[in-house]
Scaffold this active site. Structure first.
Site, PDB file in Angstrom:
ATOM      1  N   CYS A 385       0.840  -1.198   0.000  1.00 15.28           N
ATOM      2  CA  CYS A 385       0.000   0.000   0.000  1.00 15.28           C
ATOM      3  C   CYS A 385       0.878   1.251   0.000  1.00 15.28           C
ATOM      4  O   CYS A 385       1.687   1.447   0.903  1.00 15.28           O
ATOM      5  CB  CYS A 385      -0.923  -0.008   1.217  1.00 15.28           C
ATOM      6  SG  CYS A 385      -1.813   1.540   1.474  1.00 15.28           S
ATOM      7  N   CYS A 388       0.652   3.306   3.214  1.00 17.65           N
ATOM      8  CA  CYS A 388       1.431   2.734   4.323  1.00 17.65           C
ATOM      9  C   CYS A 388       2.913   3.062   4.127  1.00 17.65           C
ATOM     10  O   CYS A 388       3.608   3.432   5.075  1.00 17.65           O
ATOM     11  CB  CYS A 388       1.236   1.227   4.385  1.00 17.65           C
ATOM     12  SG  CYS A 388      -0.452   0.696   4.746  1.00 17.65           S
TER      13      CYS A 388
END
Length: 465
Positions: A385, A388
């Site tokens: 991600c 993230c």
């Protein structure tokens, strides 16, 4: 004896952006008069062929077809066009500057190429085109839902460069049907893909059918999940061009290898007008309901479709960037069970000696405890991600600051097989989700803000511990 006719032409039609020059007859080249009875023919030309019959379809966009020259009939071999190897060309230009790449694109395609302008920092493309000294065209998609600031910016750009932007609009019947059936804000409930398809993708498809190439402002650093491998030039894998069929459209990305901060240095140096939304915290700018400012620690694409838990934040204009698995997830507006790049092949993140890597039993035990020895801060994440990845540095720094303070800092990988459990038991909505487990309470508290800088996260911890 030879007869030659020469010219240079540049045409200005409604909605086209280019330099204006005097219209003259196109160049025919040299013809040898044959030693036989004279016959007269009408000859006109288009740029891509040596000779075309006069009754051929006239050039689009109001092009002027000059009067045919009256000459003796020549014997002329048709010009054979050599197919370009664009993978090879991309490798040759990989270290080229945006200006060099832009110049190459405009030189190669002339009036059959146009810049796609979104109303954001891709205004740099127009500046580069101007610097080449070549004629150029600009088009933009007016979805009907843009910010007022973006419309004012369009007007400012037209006046600054002395051009006219060719605006493409969605089909009124399709928009009417969508809104009547699902309302004005259906994308908040079932994802943005349908609305983008009506308001953006289909108008773009119509625009590109009149071109042989287009120029975009895509950069590799804009979206690590979907744009990290874009070349500076490629055969468009999704859309078709003027000639129709696969391979009929070429896509140029002159700024593919340029970082965002360098784009802004260029804009400031050249005193280029910019969208006023940038000064309000907007980085990636789209339609008004689907765009918002980004906060400290957030990736620039996180300001788009923020309510969706999507691995690949693309509206469909650059869907060719997506791998097969990504495209399936994009259509479903979810993260899916596994990332298309292959979860096993993605390097883990949030690595620090002050961070505890929690397993499924570990997080389950943490949930069951009502009286913990110390409070815990845990991030639910997926290593692929981009959001993230964007907060990794601040979270690791926070863990280092909290070392020895009595607060444990951990991480739990919540994608793949753990996603269902995480949604049901750990309040997972989207990646990343940050939870605080108090010392004397079994239920974790979800961090409500999207500010993921160290100071904001520390304030959250200090308020609860």
């Amino acid at each position: 004896m030879a007869l030659s006719v020469s010219s240079s032409s540049s045409i200005s039609a409604s909605g086209f952006s280019r330099s204006s020059q005097e219209l003259k007859a196109p160049q025919f080249g040299s013809f040898k008069l044959l030693d036989r009875p004279t016959t007269f023919v009408n000859v006109s030309s288009q740029r891509r062929c040596a000779v075309k019959p006069l009754n051929a379809e006239p050039k689009r966009n109001g092009s002027v077809v000059p009067l045919a020259a009256t000459i003796a009939a020549p014997e002329i071999a048709e010009k054979v066009e050599v197919e370009e190897d664009y993978e090879k060309l991309a490798k040759e230009l990989v270290n080229g500057s945006p200006l060099e790449i832009m110049d190459k694109a405009l030189e190669k395609f002339g009036d059959d190429i146009a810049i796609a302008f979104s109303g954001a920092e891709d205004v740099a493309l127009i500046e580069y085109a101007k610097l080449t000294g070549r004629p150029f065209r600009v088009f933009s998609l007016d979805t009907g839902r843009l910010n007022p600031e973006t419309y004012h910016f369009f007007d400012q750009v037209e006046k600054h460069y002395g051009i006219r932007i060719e605006y493409m609009f969605p089909d009124a019947v399709e928009v009417q049907a969508l809104v009547r059936n699902k309302g004005l804000f259906s994308f908040y409930e079932d994802g943005h893909q349908e609305c983008c398809r009506v308001r953006k993708v289909r108008p773009l498809r119509r625009a590109l059918k009149g071109l042989r190439a287009w120029i975009t402002g895509q950069r590799k650093d804009q979206s690590p999940g979907t744009r990290s491998e874009i070349p500076v030039v490629q055969v468009d894998p999704v859309f078709e061009g003027l000639d129709g069929g696969a391979g009929s459209l070429i896509k140029w990305n002159p700024m593919a290898n340029v970082e965002g901060q360098d784009v802004w240095k260029f804009l400031r140096t050249m005193d280029v007008p910019v969208n006023s939304l940038h000064s309000k915290g907007y980085i990636s700018i789209g339609c008004e309901p689907c765009t918002r400012p980004v906060l400290p620690g957030q990736h620039e694409r996180e300001g788009r479709w923020w309510w969706e838990d999507a691995t690949a934040k693309e509206c469909g204009l650059h869907k060719g960037n997506l791998k097969q698995g990504d495209a399936a997830q994009l259509n479903g507006n979810g993260n899916g069970a596994a990332h298309a790049n292959g979860a096993a092949t993605v390097a883990d993140i949030f690595n620090s000696e002050n961070l505890v890597n929690l397993s499924r039993p570990g997080i389950e035990n943490l949930l069951k405890l009502e009286n913990r020895k110390e409070p815990w801060l845990v991030v639910l994440y997926a290593p692929w991600c981009q959001f993230c990845q964007g907060m990794e540095a601040s979270y690791v720094e926070l863990a280092d600051k909290l070392a020895g303070s009595g607060v444990k800092v951990g991480k739990f990988r919540a994608d793949g097989d753990q996603k269902g459990f995480s949604k049901q038991e750990l309040q997972l909505g989207s990646f990343p989700t940050i939870l605080f487990f108090p010392k004397h309470s079994s239920r974790p508290i979800k961090y409500p803000s999207e500010k993921r800088d160290v100071d904001s996260l520390m304030t959250f911890v200090n308020a609860l511990r």
